[in-house]
Design an enzyme around this catalytic site. Structure first.
Site, mmCIF file in Angstrom:
data_model
loop_
_atom_site.group_PDB
_atom_site.id
_atom_site.type_symbol
_atom_site.label_atom_id
_atom_site.label_comp_id
_atom_site.label_asym_id
_atom_site.label_seq_id
_atom_site.Cartn_x
_atom_site.Cartn_y
_atom_site.Cartn_z
ATOM 1 N N VAL A 74 -6.337 5.079 -1.536
ATOM 2 C CA VAL A 74 -6.652 6.527 -1.661
ATOM 3 C C VAL A 74 -6.141 7.166 -2.844
ATOM 4 O O VAL A 74 -6.390 8.470 -3.252
ATOM 5 C CB VAL A 74 -6.224 7.333 -0.407
ATOM 6 C CG1 VAL A 74 -6.798 7.020 0.707
ATOM 7 C CG2 VAL A 74 -4.299 7.007 -0.400
ATOM 8 N N TYR A 75 -5.896 6.592 -3.924
ATOM 9 C CA TYR A 75 -5.280 7.148 -5.207
ATOM 10 C C TYR A 75 -6.433 7.237 -6.220
ATOM 11 O O TYR A 75 -6.637 6.555 -7.231
ATOM 12 C CB TYR A 75 -4.124 6.045 -5.916
ATOM 13 C CG TYR A 75 -2.928 5.942 -5.299
ATOM 14 C CD1 TYR A 75 -2.561 6.593 -4.287
ATOM 15 C CD2 TYR A 75 -2.057 5.189 -5.801
ATOM 16 C CE1 TYR A 75 -1.308 6.640 -3.496
ATOM 17 C CE2 TYR A 75 -0.662 4.914 -5.070
ATOM 18 C CZ TYR A 75 -0.468 5.689 -4.024
ATOM 19 O OH TYR A 75 0.845 5.591 -3.394
ATOM 20 N N GLY A 76 -7.299 8.249 -5.790
ATOM 21 C CA GLY A 76 -8.335 8.705 -6.738
ATOM 22 C C GLY A 76 -9.030 7.787 -7.815
ATOM 23 O O GLY A 76 -8.922 8.142 -9.072
ATOM 24 N N SER A 78 -8.018 4.915 -8.891
ATOM 25 C CA SER A 78 -6.994 3.950 -9.429
ATOM 26 C C SER A 78 -7.160 2.592 -9.368
ATOM 27 O O SER A 78 -7.030 1.589 -10.312
ATOM 28 C CB SER A 78 -5.328 4.337 -9.060
ATOM 29 O OG SER A 78 -5.371 4.021 -8.022
#
Length: 156
Positions: A74-76, A78
């Site tokens: 969920v880290y955009g 990454s």
């Protein structure tokens, strides 16, 4: 767990708790804060693609001894950014990658496998070094995951 200290430079290393033991096995923890991070989420690729500055800073970090990268589903962007950088520069074998299972999005054992395979594809690798549960806060959540087959999936 590493906390971001925005005053560290690329070449400064900081040990955190258990990582002291890991350093003996070749894992070190360095905090890398890009210029872009100061005003927006890390590696936010948006509509503009991967910034060259991000790749330059990641590669400088690796050359300076950083060998552990933490990311998550969920880290955009990454995972995709890290995977692209490591693949393009042929340095995957020089680093440890930690990513996280977003258990709150998992409905079944098949869904877990699908998520994991997507993460491997994003990271452009066939394995991760550390696979963590993202935001696993209580026993009831773990029990619910076991009911969905997570414990069996881990053993396979």
């Amino acid at each position: 767990m590493c906390a971001i200290d925005k005053h560290l430079s690329l070449t400064e290393h900081k040990a955190f708790g258990r990582l002291l033991r890991e350093q003996k096995r070749g894992v070190s923890c360095s905090i890398v804060v890009t210029e872009k991070e100061r005003s927006s989420p890390f590696w936010d690729m948006g509509a503009y693609g991967l910034p060259k500055k991000t790749e330059k800073e990641i590669m400088e970090a690796i050359r300076s001894g950083v060998n552990y990268f933490d990311t998550a589903y969920v880290y955009g962007g990454s995972e995709a950014a890290l995977g692209e950088i490591l693949a393009r520069n042929g340095v995957r074998e020089q680093v440890y990658i930690a990513t996280k299972l977003p258990h709150y999005l998992i409905k079944s054992k098949a869904g877990l496998e699908k998520c994991f395979q997507e993460q491997l594809k994003r990271l452009r690798t066939d394995y991760v070094d550390y696979y963590l549960m993202h935001m696993l806060n209580d026993v009831q959540t773990w029990q619910g995951l076991c009911a969905k087959g997570v414990d069996q999936w881990i053993r396979e």
